[in-house]
Design a protein around this motif. Structure first.
Motif, PDB file in Angstrom:
ATOM      1  N   ARG A  77     -31.171  86.695  28.837  1.00  0.00           N
ATOM      2  CA  ARG A  77     -30.462  87.605  30.745  1.00  0.00           C
ATOM      3  C   ARG A  77     -31.411  88.624  31.378  1.00  0.00           C
ATOM      4  N   LEU A  78     -31.261  90.138  29.826  1.00  0.00           N
ATOM      5  CA  LEU A  78     -32.128  91.304  29.656  1.00  0.00           C
ATOM      6  C   LEU A  78     -33.632  90.645  30.057  1.00  0.00           C
ATOM      7  N   ALA A  79     -34.365  89.949  28.968  1.00  0.00           N
ATOM      8  CA  ALA A  79     -35.505  89.516  29.287  1.00  0.00           C
ATOM      9  C   ALA A  79     -36.249  89.071  30.525  1.00  0.00           C
ATOM     10  N   SER A  80     -35.288  88.432  31.445  1.00  0.00           N
ATOM     11  CA  SER A  80     -36.114  88.575  32.703  1.00  0.00           C
ATOM     12  C   SER A  80     -35.000  88.577  33.809  1.00  0.00           C
ATOM     13  N   TRP A  81     -34.815  90.065  33.886  1.00  0.00           N
ATOM     14  CA  TRP A  81     -33.649  90.853  34.308  1.00  0.00           C
ATOM     15  C   TRP A  81     -34.525  90.397  35.408  1.00  0.00           C
ATOM     16  N   PRO A  82     -33.402  91.369  36.707  1.00  0.00           N
ATOM     17  CA  PRO A  82     -34.244  91.459  38.312  1.00  0.00           C
ATOM     18  C   PRO A  82     -35.082  92.233  38.545  1.00  0.00           C
ATOM     19  N   VAL A  83     -35.902  92.343  39.383  1.00  0.00           N
ATOM     20  CA  VAL A  83     -36.686  93.627  39.326  1.00  0.00           C
ATOM     21  C   VAL A  83     -36.959  93.885  40.287  1.00  0.00           C
ATOM     22  N   GLY A  84     -37.065  95.605  41.703  1.00  0.00           N
ATOM     23  CA  GLY A  84     -37.053  95.528  42.831  1.00  0.00           C
ATOM     24  C   GLY A  84     -36.755  96.167  43.577  1.00  0.00           C
ATOM     25  N   PRO A  85     -36.570  96.912  44.947  1.00  0.00           N
ATOM     26  CA  PRO A  85     -36.005  98.322  45.333  1.00  0.00           C
ATOM     27  C   PRO A  85     -34.753  97.432  45.560  1.00  0.00           C
ATOM     28  N   VAL A  86     -33.785  97.926  45.538  1.00  0.00           N
ATOM     29  CA  VAL A  86     -32.569  97.768  46.237  1.00  0.00           C
ATOM     30  C   VAL A  86     -31.971  98.679  46.937  1.00  0.00           C
ATOM     31  N   THR A  87     -31.417  98.515  48.149  1.00  0.00           N
ATOM     32  CA  THR A  87     -30.331  99.402  48.767  1.00  0.00           C
ATOM     33  C   THR A  87     -29.061  99.746  48.860  1.00  0.00           C
ATOM     34  N   LEU A  88     -29.168 101.390  48.139  1.00  0.00           N
ATOM     35  CA  LEU A  88     -27.933 101.976  47.618  1.00  0.00           C
ATOM     36  C   LEU A  88     -26.791 102.612  49.088  1.00  0.00           C
ATOM     37  N   THR A  89     -25.654 103.011  48.751  1.00  0.00           N
ATOM     38  CA  THR A  89     -24.579 103.222  49.641  1.00  0.00           C
ATOM     39  C   THR A  89     -23.550 104.282  48.997  1.00  0.00           C
ATOM     40  N   PRO A  90     -22.667 105.307  49.550  1.00  0.00           N
ATOM     41  CA  PRO A  90     -22.455 105.745  48.358  1.00  0.00           C
ATOM     42  C   PRO A  90     -21.141 104.999  48.436  1.00  0.00           C
ATOM     43  N   THR A  91     -20.598 104.816  46.805  1.00  0.00           N
ATOM     44  CA  THR A  91     -19.827 103.607  46.274  1.00  0.00           C
ATOM     45  C   THR A  91     -18.342 104.162  45.442  1.00  0.00           C
ATOM     46  N   HIS A  92     -17.366 104.076  46.080  1.00  0.00           N
ATOM     47  CA  HIS A  92     -16.005 104.239  45.114  1.00  0.00           C
ATOM     48  C   HIS A  92     -16.992 104.630  43.281  1.00  0.00           C
ATOM     49  N   GLY A  93     -17.174 103.111  43.120  1.00  0.00           N
ATOM     50  CA  GLY A  93     -17.325 102.661  41.825  1.00  0.00           C
ATOM     51  C   GLY A  93     -15.781 101.795  41.227  1.00  0.00           C
ATOM     52  N   ASP A  94     -14.557 102.698  41.238  1.00  0.00           N
ATOM     53  CA  ASP A  94     -13.648 101.765  40.746  1.00  0.00           C
ATOM     54  C   ASP A  94     -12.498 100.510  41.820  1.00  0.00           C
ATOM     55  N   PHE A  95     -13.223 100.098  42.701  1.00  0.00           N
ATOM     56  CA  PHE A  95     -12.151  99.907  43.576  1.00  0.00           C
ATOM     57  C   PHE A  95     -11.563  98.100  43.346  1.00  0.00           C
ATOM     58  N   HIS A  96     -10.510  98.314  43.658  1.00  0.00           N
ATOM     59  CA  HIS A  96      -9.450  97.436  43.103  1.00  0.00           C
ATOM     60  C   HIS A  96      -8.521  98.624  43.267  1.00  0.00           C
ATOM     61  N   PRO A  97      -7.311  97.087  43.255  1.00  0.00           N
ATOM     62  CA  PRO A  97      -5.767  97.389  43.999  1.00  0.00           C
ATOM     63  C   PRO A  97      -5.315  98.997  42.473  1.00  0.00           C
ATOM     64  N   ARG A  98      -5.528  98.769  41.648  1.00  0.00           N
ATOM     65  CA  ARG A  98      -5.346 100.531  41.201  1.00  0.00           C
ATOM     66  C   ARG A  98      -5.429 101.485  41.429  1.00  0.00           C
ATOM     67  N   ASN A  99      -6.864 101.539  41.952  1.00  0.00           N
ATOM     68  CA  ASN A  99      -6.742 102.638  42.713  1.00  0.00           C
ATOM     69  C   ASN A  99      -6.810 102.838  44.699  1.00  0.00           C
ATOM     70  N   TRP A 100      -5.500 101.746  45.329  1.00  0.00           N
ATOM     71  CA  TRP A 100      -5.429 101.857  46.216  1.00  0.00           C
ATOM     72  C   TRP A 100      -4.069 102.589  46.300  1.00  0.00           C
ATOM     73  N   VAL A 101      -3.008 102.950  47.988  1.00  0.00           N
ATOM     74  CA  VAL A 101      -1.949 103.096  47.168  1.00  0.00           C
ATOM     75  C   VAL A 101      -1.655 102.711  49.061  1.00  0.00           C
ATOM     76  N   VAL A 102      -0.460 102.405  48.405  1.00  0.00           N
ATOM     77  CA  VAL A 102       0.311 101.778  50.188  1.00  0.00           C
ATOM     78  C   VAL A 102       0.908 102.384  50.661  1.00  0.00           C
ATOM     79  N   GLU A 103       1.615 102.600  52.293  1.00  0.00           N
ATOM     80  CA  GLU A 103       2.992 103.596  52.616  1.00  0.00           C
ATOM     81  C   GLU A 103       3.255 103.054  53.610  1.00  0.00           C
ATOM     82  N   ASP A 104       4.289 101.845  53.849  1.00  0.00           N
ATOM     83  CA  ASP A 104       3.806 101.534  55.429  1.00  0.00           C
ATOM     84  C   ASP A 104       3.774 100.976  55.708  1.00  0.00           C
ATOM     85  N   GLY A 105       2.843  99.971  54.939  1.00  0.00           N
ATOM     86  CA  GLY A 105       1.637  98.598  55.090  1.00  0.00           C
ATOM     87  C   GLY A 105       0.703  99.536  55.259  1.00  0.00           C
ATOM     88  N   THR A 106       0.517 100.402  55.152  1.00  0.00           N
ATOM     89  CA  THR A 106      -1.039 101.240  55.526  1.00  0.00           C
ATOM     90  C   THR A 106      -1.526 101.339  53.922  1.00  0.00           C
TER      91      THR A 106
END
Length: 273
Positions: free
Chosen positions: A159-188
């Motif tokens: 797969r690495l030998a036929s890896w995609p190429v070309g420009p991509v759009t970057l934005t600020p990202t969290h990098g580890d975004f899933h429920p272990r890094n979310w907290v909930v208080e009164d439904g928020t």
């Protein structure tokens, strides 16, 4: 990892008379996470070793990227010293979403999608080299000690030998975004732990949820995308998942997290089938 003498002295200067309420360190990496109380306010203290890069990323994220989530949907930086590898931020009340009924509630994912859309939507830039950098990074992971079966390594290398190429759009990202890094208080729902924050393609922040919560319950994926307002996954999404699975399997093996390693190996087996 306990605070060093220097870190403890600095913390005592910043927060004289503080009380430690709890240790929330993960235990697998060299980062200490404490909940402390100072002058009636609960705060988060994070300390790391000099060879850990996550704390520096988190400080940069607080200073440059988290504004769309403030004042109450992400922690606010209070003090930081990069030379001492120490930061203090506000403590967000609530419980981690992971392991609670909120982890299986579509409403949590709808809110998380809204929050991530705010983070991603604040700015963007084009990068011509990001995809190639991921190819190189994945090859480097494979060169490290791991327990990935040889047949799967061969398929990844093809797969690495036929890896995609070309420009991509970057934005600020969290990098580890899933429920272990979310907290909930009164439904928020709010977001914590920006130690992997960086400029990346926005779809990278979906890579933790797809093989976990979304696989078990498609309603969670639908709710998230509705909250986000779009589906940011590009045509090379399977290649991104492959790179993530390789990184997971190798990194988890290095730190001794067998459950996380097995997750990466299982995902690799499916992606290379």
């Amino acid at each position: 990892m306990p605070l060093t003498t220097t870190q403890q002295a600095l913390l005592d200067t910043w927060l004289p008379g503080h009380t430690v309420l709890g240790d929330h360190s993960w235990g697998l990496v060299s980062t200490t996470v404490l909940q402390v109380r100072h002058l009636g306010r609960d705060l988060t203290v994070k300390a790391s070793s000099p060879d850990d890069h996550h704390l520096g990323r988190e400080v940069v994220a607080h200073r440059e990227l988290t504004a769309p989530l403030l004042p109450d949907r992400a922690p606010t930086l209070v003090r930081a010293d990069l030379d001492a590898h120490l930061l203090v931020a506000t403590w967000l009340p609530g419980r981690l979403v992971q392991g609670t009924p909120a982890e299986h509630d579509p409403a949590s994912y709808h809110q998380a999608g809204e929050l991530l859309s705010r983070l991603h939507g604040q700015s963007s830039r084009t990068d011509e080299d990001w995809l190639e950098q991921q190819r190189v990074r994945t090859a480097r992971w494979l060169a490290r000690p791991h327990r990935i079966p040889r047949a799967h390594v061969d398929r990844v290398e093809r797969r690495l030998a036929s890896w995609p190429v070309g420009p991509v759009t970057l934005t600020p990202t969290h990098g580890d975004f899933h429920p272990r890094n979310w907290v909930v208080e009164d439904g928020t729902v709010s977001v914590i732990d920006f130690g992997r924050a960086q400029w990346r393609p926005p779809a990278t922040d979906l890579a933790r949820m797809e093989p976990r919560q979304w696989r078990a319950d498609p309603r969670l994926e639908a709710a998230f995308l509705e909250g986000y307002g779009a589906d940011p996954r590009p045509g090379w999404w399977p290649d991104l998942l492959l790179a993530e699975a390789v990184g997971t399997a190798v990194w988890a093996h290095q730190v001794g997290d067998e459950a996380f390693e097995q997750e990466g190996l299982q995902q690799l087996a499916e992606l290379t089938a």
